[in-house]
Design an enzyme around this catalytic site. Structure first.
Site, short mmCIF file in Angstrom:
data_model
loop_
_atom_site.label_atom_id
_atom_site.label_comp_id
_atom_site.label_asym_id
_atom_site.label_seq_id
_atom_site.Cartn_x
_atom_site.Cartn_y
_atom_site.Cartn_z
N ARG A 230 0.87 -1.19 0.08
CA ARG A 230 0.08 -0.04 0.07
C ARG A 230 0.83 1.12 0.02
NH1 ARG A 230 -3.36 -2.52 -1.72
NH2 ARG A 230 -5.50 -2.85 -1.12
N GLU B 211 -1.73 7.52 -5.48
CA GLU B 211 -1.85 7.12 -6.78
C GLU B 211 -3.34 7.08 -7.24
OE1 GLU B 211 -3.02 2.59 -6.20
OE2 GLU B 211 -0.93 2.85 -5.37
N HIS C 217 0.61 -0.26 -10.05
CA HIS C 217 -0.33 -1.18 -9.27
C HIS C 217 -0.70 -2.38 -9.99
CE1 HIS C 217 -2.85 -1.04 -5.62
NE2 HIS C 217 -2.61 -2.15 -5.71
#
Length: 331
Positions: free
Chosen positions: A236, A265, A297
């Protein structure tokens, strides 16, 4: 029985393909929205029985209040983390929240290793050179993982999969987790964070984002690390203070940085922003460094993981509609 309607947010074409395959017999009605769920888009949920969200949807108290007003009583997350959901508000309004606790942990573990190897052996830089017919090796020097010490922070399913993948390389493995696992203990030496910071040549993060882990990697923890340390984050974004990591790179404390996630993000990842200038000076500076590797990601992004996410999401939804527990309810 009336077919239940589900509003599916933050969907890309691949999400739709895998979810529709999992829902091949039309057990629920899935309606897909590319937009993200947040306060100004929650109005799209009117008339639905449940919603499905992803990592960058913002399901805060105001969104949950509106969902409850629309009669939505189920949030099916298509991810393991739930830091983007106000769980207290969901409980208060009687909304069930389910996640996908495990979806091919090997996918993320393998991506973490890919980032480690690419950074160490300067793969992206070497590839650019060769395409330009430059075969000089100066500046591409790496190190042997067999002689390295690697620290894994977080020994859940993904952390253990990472340890298992690293074991065969012959490196020394250290790990930390406030809730140790027997499987991890058979692969690595459990120790405290300060020891991991002081001894590790590579540190890889595999822990959830909580109040305790927010900005776990900051100027204080970086100051305890070896010079030229490699930091990898596939968990994360909020685990790493990006400004402090950037400062660590400027000072030479951080020698390599691999990020598959980024704290801010939400306005960047899962979108095509080519041709635009990032409105984030820290992120733009990080991208300019040759010893930084950023991916959008994509650690989870394998066929096996998407199949598991889709099937578990459908299972969570159907269980709720049938008045049953799926086993993936969050408290």
């Amino acid at each position: 029985m009336q077919i239940k309607k589900v509003a599916v947010f933050s969907t890309k074409p691949y999400d739709q393909r895998f979810l529709e395959a999992a829902n091949h017999d039309g057990r629920v009605e899935l309606n897909f929205f590319e937009t993200r769920l947040r306060q100004h888009t929650v109005k799209l949920c009117d008339g639905y029985d449940a919603v499905s969200c992803f990592v960058n949807d913002i399901v805060d108290r105001s969104v949950i209040e509106q969902l409850a007003a629309f009669g939505v009583k189920m949030i099916a997350l298509r991810c393991a983390g739930f830091n983007n959901v106000d769980m207290e508000a969901a409980n208060e309004f009687g909304i069930r929240v389910c996640n996908v606790p495990s979806y091919s942990p090997e996918s993320v573990a393998e991506h973490a290793l890919a980032m480690m190897f690419a950074l160490n052996r300067k793969i992206t830089r070497a590839n650019v050179r060769v395409k330009e017919h430059n075969f000089d090796l100066e500046g591409l020097l790496g190190f042997n993982f067999a002689k390295a010490t690697i620290g894994i922070i977080g020994t859940g399913k993904i952390g253990v999969a990472t340890l298992r993948a690293l074991k065969g390389l012959g490196c020394e493995l250290l790990c930390y987790d406030p809730y140790p696992s027997k499987e991890a203990a058979e692969l690595a030496e459990y120790t405290d964070l300060d020891t991991i910071y002081a001894r590790s040549d590579v540190i890889s993060l595999h822990c959830p984002l909580t109040d305790d882990t927010y900005h776990l990697i900051d100027k204080t923890s970086i100051g305890k690390m070896k010079d030229n340390v490699m930091l990898i984050n596939t968990s994360r974004g909020g685990l790493v203070n990006a400004q402090d990591a950037l400062d660590g790179m400027k000072s030479g404390k951080v020698g390599y940085l691999g990020l598959d996630v980024y704290e801010l993000e939400g306005d960047l990842f899962f979108r095509d922003l080519s041709g635009r200038v990032p409105n984030d000076d820290v992120f733009a500076l990080l991208l300019s460094y040759p010893n930084v590797l950023v991916t959008g990601h994509q650690g989870y992004f394998t066929k096996e993981a998407l199949e598991q996410i889709a099937s578990t999401t459908l299972h969570n939804l159907e269980s709720y509609f049938q008045g049953k527990s799926s086993g993936n309810e969050l408290k």
